[in-house]
Scaffold this motif. Sequence first.
Motif, PDB file in Angstrom:
ATOM      1  N   ALA A  76     -19.038  97.203 -14.498  1.00 44.39           N
ATOM      2  CA  ALA A  76     -19.857  96.902 -13.325  1.00 44.39           C
ATOM      3  C   ALA A  76     -19.326  95.684 -12.575  1.00 44.39           C
ATOM      4  O   ALA A  76     -19.320  95.658 -11.336  1.00 44.39           O
ATOM      5  CB  ALA A  76     -21.303  96.679 -13.738  1.00 44.39           C
ATOM      6  N   LEU A  77     -18.877  94.670 -13.301  1.00 41.99           N
ATOM      7  CA  LEU A  77     -18.345  93.464 -12.668  1.00 41.99           C
ATOM      8  C   LEU A  77     -17.137  93.792 -11.798  1.00 41.99           C
ATOM      9  O   LEU A  77     -17.064  93.389 -10.637  1.00 41.99           O
ATOM     10  CB  LEU A  77     -17.979  92.428 -13.733  1.00 41.99           C
ATOM     11  N   LYS A  78     -16.226  94.556 -12.343  1.00 43.73           N
ATOM     12  CA  LYS A  78     -15.035  94.928 -11.575  1.00 43.73           C
ATOM     13  C   LYS A  78     -15.425  95.774 -10.352  1.00 43.73           C
ATOM     14  O   LYS A  78     -14.933  95.560  -9.252  1.00 43.73           O
ATOM     15  CB  LYS A  78     -14.044  95.673 -12.451  1.00 43.73           C
ATOM     16  N   ARG A  79     -16.335  96.730 -10.564  1.00 49.98           N
ATOM     17  CA  ARG A  79     -16.782  97.601  -9.462  1.00 49.98           C
ATOM     18  C   ARG A  79     -17.424  96.773  -8.341  1.00 49.98           C
ATOM     19  O   ARG A  79     -17.065  96.910  -7.167  1.00 49.98           O
ATOM     20  CB  ARG A  79     -17.789  98.623 -10.000  1.00 49.98           C
ATOM     21  N   GLU A  80     -18.368  95.890  -8.701  1.00 50.38           N
ATOM     22  CA  GLU A  80     -19.085  95.123  -7.681  1.00 50.38           C
ATOM     23  C   GLU A  80     -18.186  94.076  -7.018  1.00 50.38           C
ATOM     24  O   GLU A  80     -18.297  93.819  -5.830  1.00 50.38           O
ATOM     25  CB  GLU A  80     -20.328  94.468  -8.280  1.00 50.38           C
ATOM     26  N   ARG A  81     -17.283  93.476  -7.779  1.00 49.79           N
ATOM     27  CA  ARG A  81     -16.349  92.492  -7.213  1.00 49.79           C
ATOM     28  C   ARG A  81     -15.410  93.174  -6.221  1.00 49.79           C
ATOM     29  O   ARG A  81     -15.166  92.658  -5.128  1.00 49.79           O
ATOM     30  CB  ARG A  81     -15.551  91.812  -8.333  1.00 49.79           C
ATOM     31  N   THR A  82     -14.939  94.360  -6.590  1.00 55.07           N
ATOM     32  CA  THR A  82     -14.061  95.120  -5.697  1.00 55.07           C
ATOM     33  C   THR A  82     -14.802  95.538  -4.436  1.00 55.07           C
ATOM     34  O   THR A  82     -14.279  95.418  -3.328  1.00 55.07           O
ATOM     35  CB  THR A  82     -13.504  96.359  -6.440  1.00 55.07           C
ATOM     36  N   LYS A  83     -16.051  96.022  -4.607  1.00 57.49           N
ATOM     37  CA  LYS A  83     -16.875  96.395  -3.439  1.00 57.49           C
ATOM     38  C   LYS A  83     -17.056  95.228  -2.483  1.00 57.49           C
ATOM     39  O   LYS A  83     -17.065  95.403  -1.271  1.00 57.49           O
ATOM     40  CB  LYS A  83     -18.259  96.870  -3.898  1.00 57.49           C
ATOM     41  N   ALA A  84     -17.221  94.039  -3.049  1.00 58.53           N
ATOM     42  CA  ALA A  84     -17.434  92.835  -2.229  1.00 58.53           C
ATOM     43  C   ALA A  84     -16.127  92.308  -1.639  1.00 58.53           C
ATOM     44  O   ALA A  84     -16.146  91.389  -0.814  1.00 58.53           O
ATOM     45  CB  ALA A  84     -18.104  91.747  -3.065  1.00 58.53           C
TER      46      ALA A  84
ATOM     47  N   SER B 129     -10.711  84.657  -8.380  1.00 58.30           N
ATOM     48  CA  SER B 129     -10.828  83.240  -8.010  1.00 58.30           C
ATOM     49  C   SER B 129     -11.984  83.009  -7.047  1.00 58.30           C
ATOM     50  O   SER B 129     -12.752  82.057  -7.196  1.00 58.30           O
ATOM     51  CB  SER B 129      -9.531  82.743  -7.374  1.00 58.30           C
ATOM     52  N   ALA B 130     -12.106  83.883  -6.038  1.00 58.08           N
ATOM     53  CA  ALA B 130     -13.177  83.720  -5.042  1.00 58.08           C
ATOM     54  C   ALA B 130     -14.550  83.905  -5.689  1.00 58.08           C
ATOM     55  O   ALA B 130     -15.478  83.147  -5.403  1.00 58.08           O
ATOM     56  CB  ALA B 130     -12.982  84.711  -3.892  1.00 58.08           C
ATOM     57  N   LEU B 131     -14.671  84.900  -6.563  1.00 55.85           N
ATOM     58  CA  LEU B 131     -15.957  85.119  -7.232  1.00 55.85           C
ATOM     59  C   LEU B 131     -16.272  83.952  -8.161  1.00 55.85           C
ATOM     60  O   LEU B 131     -17.417  83.488  -8.213  1.00 55.85           O
ATOM     61  CB  LEU B 131     -15.952  86.434  -8.013  1.00 55.85           C
ATOM     62  N   ALA B 132     -15.278  83.457  -8.875  1.00 61.09           N
ATOM     63  CA  ALA B 132     -15.487  82.320  -9.770  1.00 61.09           C
ATOM     64  C   ALA B 132     -15.998  81.115  -8.993  1.00 61.09           C
ATOM     65  O   ALA B 132     -16.935  80.437  -9.427  1.00 61.09           O
ATOM     66  CB  ALA B 132     -14.184  81.977 -10.500  1.00 61.09           C
ATOM     67  N   GLU B 133     -15.412  80.864  -7.836  1.00 56.66           N
ATOM     68  CA  GLU B 133     -15.842  79.735  -7.016  1.00 56.66           C
ATOM     69  C   GLU B 133     -17.282  79.919  -6.547  1.00 56.66           C
ATOM     70  O   GLU B 133     -18.103  79.011  -6.645  1.00 56.66           O
ATOM     71  CB  GLU B 133     -14.910  79.566  -5.825  1.00 56.66           C
ATOM     72  N   ARG B 134     -17.611  81.116  -6.047  1.00 66.26           N
ATOM     73  CA  ARG B 134     -18.976  81.396  -5.585  1.00 66.26           C
ATOM     74  C   ARG B 134     -20.005  81.242  -6.698  1.00 66.26           C
ATOM     75  O   ARG B 134     -21.122  80.792  -6.478  1.00 66.26           O
ATOM     76  CB  ARG B 134     -19.086  82.833  -5.061  1.00 66.26           C
ATOM     77  N   ALA B 135     -19.623  81.689  -7.907  1.00 64.50           N
ATOM     78  CA  ALA B 135     -20.561  81.689  -9.036  1.00 64.50           C
ATOM     79  C   ALA B 135     -20.572  80.362  -9.790  1.00 64.50           C
ATOM     80  O   ALA B 135     -21.429  80.156 -10.648  1.00 64.50           O
ATOM     81  CB  ALA B 135     -20.211  82.820 -10.000  1.00 64.50           C
ATOM     82  N   GLY B 136     -19.632  79.482  -9.474  1.00 63.57           N
ATOM     83  CA  GLY B 136     -19.552  78.205 -10.182  1.00 63.57           C
ATOM     84  C   GLY B 136     -19.083  78.372 -11.621  1.00 63.57           C
ATOM     85  O   GLY B 136     -19.517  77.650 -12.515  1.00 63.57           O
ATOM     86  N   LEU B 137     -18.199  79.352 -11.833  1.00 66.41           N
ATOM     87  CA  LEU B 137     -17.694  79.641 -13.173  1.00 66.41           C
ATOM     88  C   LEU B 137     -16.175  79.516 -13.202  1.00 66.41           C
ATOM     89  O   LEU B 137     -15.523  79.555 -12.157  1.00 66.41           O
ATOM     90  CB  LEU B 137     -18.069  81.072 -13.581  1.00 66.41           C
ATOM     91  N   ALA B 138     -15.636  79.425 -14.381  1.00 63.52           N
ATOM     92  CA  ALA B 138     -14.179  79.393 -14.528  1.00 63.52           C
ATOM     93  C   ALA B 138     -13.621  80.799 -14.308  1.00 63.52           C
ATOM     94  O   ALA B 138     -14.223  81.791 -14.740  1.00 63.52           O
ATOM     95  CB  ALA B 138     -13.800  78.897 -15.915  1.00 63.52           C
TER      96      ALA B 138
END
Length: 182
Positions: free
Chosen positions: A10-18, A23-32
């Motif tokens: 699901a993470l890969k699917r939703e990240r790809t959809k977005a 790196s961009a998702l990590a920054e948005r989520a405040g995660l490594a």
Amino acid sequence: MTPITLIARALKRERTKAGLSLSALAERAGLAKSTLSQLEAAQGNPSIETLWAIANALDVPFGFLFDTARPEMTLVRAGEGTQINAEGTNLSAVLLSNGPPGSRRDLYRFDLVAGAARHAAAHPQGTIEHALVSSGRARIGPADALQDLGPGDYFRFPGDIAHSYEAISDEATVFLAMEFPR
């Protein structure tokens, strides 16, 4: 299929959809970035806080991270289901039903214990939470509108502001429906 495998897919699917890189998702989520990379590889054991940060950064309901093919009927008996534990508290949540395609709602069972308040960050704008206490007593809601609830009590409140759930008896079970904006 294991919960971490569902999360990875699901993470890969939703990240790809977005249209986001790791790196961009990590920054948005405040995660490594390494944390997200491990999760997409179906490794690790993410906390509720990590998964909420990812769902909020992707602007999707939490339940989308556990998306599966939907059978016509689902039975989850008391004590069954995959528990997701919160960091630093004894709260555990079981996702009972995520919304079907086109729907944006999730249904959870929260098992709370005294002395372990769960403080939740704001969810996406327009999110509404519906709490129904089935046993015990709980204090639930936004900081400026906390309500003490007992068995059978229902409370609807905005989930797009910080809020909390806390048992005020030894234990409490709360059913929570979350509606997410379209």
